[in-house]
Motif scaffolding. Structure first.
Motif, PDB file in Angstrom:
ATOM      1  N   HIS B  42       0.840  -1.203   0.000  1.00  0.00           N
ATOM      2  CA  HIS B  42       0.000   0.000   0.000  1.00  0.00           C
ATOM      3  C   HIS B  42       0.873   1.251   0.000  1.00  0.00           C
ATOM      4  N   ILE B  43       0.620   2.152  -0.943  1.00  0.00           N
ATOM      5  CA  ILE B  43       1.381   3.392  -1.038  1.00  0.00           C
ATOM      6  C   ILE B  43       0.392   4.560  -1.053  1.00  0.00           C
ATOM      7  N   PRO B  44       0.143   5.186   0.111  1.00  0.00           N
ATOM      8  CA  PRO B  44      -0.707   6.378   0.103  1.00  0.00           C
ATOM      9  C   PRO B  44       0.019   7.507  -0.614  1.00  0.00           C
ATOM     10  N   MET B  45      -0.683   8.232  -1.468  1.00  0.00           N
ATOM     11  CA  MET B  45      -0.066   9.323  -2.236  1.00  0.00           C
ATOM     12  C   MET B  45      -0.659  10.650  -1.759  1.00  0.00           C
ATOM     13  N   ASP B  46       0.097  11.723  -1.966  1.00  0.00           N
ATOM     14  CA  ASP B  46      -0.440  13.064  -1.704  1.00  0.00           C
ATOM     15  C   ASP B  46      -1.445  13.417  -2.790  1.00  0.00           C
ATOM     16  N   ASN B  47      -2.531  14.054  -2.401  1.00  0.00           N
ATOM     17  CA  ASN B  47      -3.418  14.646  -3.398  1.00  0.00           C
ATOM     18  C   ASN B  47      -2.914  16.060  -3.656  1.00  0.00           C
ATOM     19  N   ALA B  48      -2.207  16.246  -4.785  1.00  0.00           N
ATOM     20  CA  ALA B  48      -1.608  17.548  -5.085  1.00  0.00           C
ATOM     21  C   ALA B  48      -2.680  18.612  -5.280  1.00  0.00           C
ATOM     22  N   ALA B  49      -3.916  18.182  -5.632  1.00  0.00           N
ATOM     23  CA  ALA B  49      -5.002  19.143  -5.844  1.00  0.00           C
ATOM     24  C   ALA B  49      -5.605  19.604  -4.508  1.00  0.00           C
ATOM     25  N   ARG B  50      -5.408  18.828  -3.446  1.00  0.00           N
ATOM     26  CA  ARG B  50      -5.992  19.132  -2.121  1.00  0.00           C
ATOM     27  C   ARG B  50      -7.399  19.688  -2.260  1.00  0.00           C
TER      28      ARG B  50
END
Lengths: 109, 164
Positions: B42-50
């Protein structure tokens, strides 16, 4: 001048399934034109009709996003590695801006 | 018909990520060995759009994670994101952007505070096909499996009602 280009799964139909192809060019724009001469249609998936890089395609030269290197004008050197990744994006609502851009992306298929 | 088989601990981690980022959309990947169709990392990613209505992987994190998968002979088996006010069904935007025809697109809806809706889809050439999600209770017994059979119509199925 050889530049290694890494092709994402969704665009390998243009490269006969190849994951990595070689190309040449002094700039990213030149490289894409060179690639298109052997892999017809590839450039059209990455560059808009207006001649700009698609908003939702990420292209990297070595470890840098080309948006910070001048986009299609990004300079290339022998031995550089170019990576293409379609943006991973989406969301709940097809709000106006996203819809307009995504329609463009679909039209380019 | 495709099925997504996924470990309970990974689903729990995805739900925790979606809850943590709520009301913004959360996004990430579950990598697995190439060709295995088995999500393992599992690799949680940042939501760059926030944003509460849009997600986009950060371009530099995207490159780093994709390279790492390449080095480990992995591929993105699952690409997930949350909808925080609507059902767990791909929006027109999701379909337009879906760029990994081999991936399971997992959607989690966090619109209900006490339960999550979790559904999985294939998105190929703009065509959405829902698939069942089989949650494997590996920590208890690797052979014990609960099946969450969702219909092809976008009827809402409550995850909590399926015997969790």
């Amino acid at each position: 001048m050889a530049i290694e280009v890494r092709i994402p799964t969704i665009l390998r139909s243009y490269t006969g399934g190849a994951k990595v192809v070689d190309g040449a060019g002094d700039t990213l724009g030149d490289l894409l034109t060179d690639l298109d001469s052997r892999h017809a249609g590839l450039r059209g998936r990455l560059v808009t009709e207006a001649g700009a890089l698609h908003r939702f395609v990420n292209v990297y030269v070595n470890d840098e996003d080309v948006r910070f290197l001048g986009a299609l004008d990004a300079k290339l050197s022998d031995g550089d590695s170019v990576t293409i990744l379609p943006a991973v994006a989406g969301g709940a609502f097809g709000f106006a801006a996203a819809a307009a851009i995504s329609q463009h992306a679909v039209a380019a298929r | 018909m495709h099925v997504l088989s996924i470990d309970r601990s990974i689903i729990d981690a995805i739900v925790a990520h979606a809850r943590r980022d709520h009301p913004d959309e959360a996004c990430g990947v579950v990598a697995g060995p190439v060709g295995s169709d088995t999500p393992t990392r599992h690799i949680p990613m940042d939501n760059a759009a926030r944003s509460m209505t849009f997600y986009e992987f950060d371009s530099m994190e995207h490159l780093r994670v994709w390279r790492e998968m390449d080095d480990r002979d992995e591929e993105p088996v699952v690409i997930y994101h949350s909808h925080t006010a609507t059902e767990a069904y791909p929006s027109r935007t999701d379909v337009s952007f879906a760029g990994e025809p081999g991936a399971h697109y997992l959607l989690v809806s966090t619109r209900e505070p006490d339960s999550e809706e979790i559904r999985s889809f294939r998105i190929v050439d703009g065509v959405v096909t829902e698939e069942p999600v089989r949650i494997v209770e590996a920590a208890v017994d690797p052979h014990a499996v609960q099946s969450y059979m969702f219909g092809q119509s976008p009827a809402t199925v409550d995850y909590e009602c399926s015997g969790r």
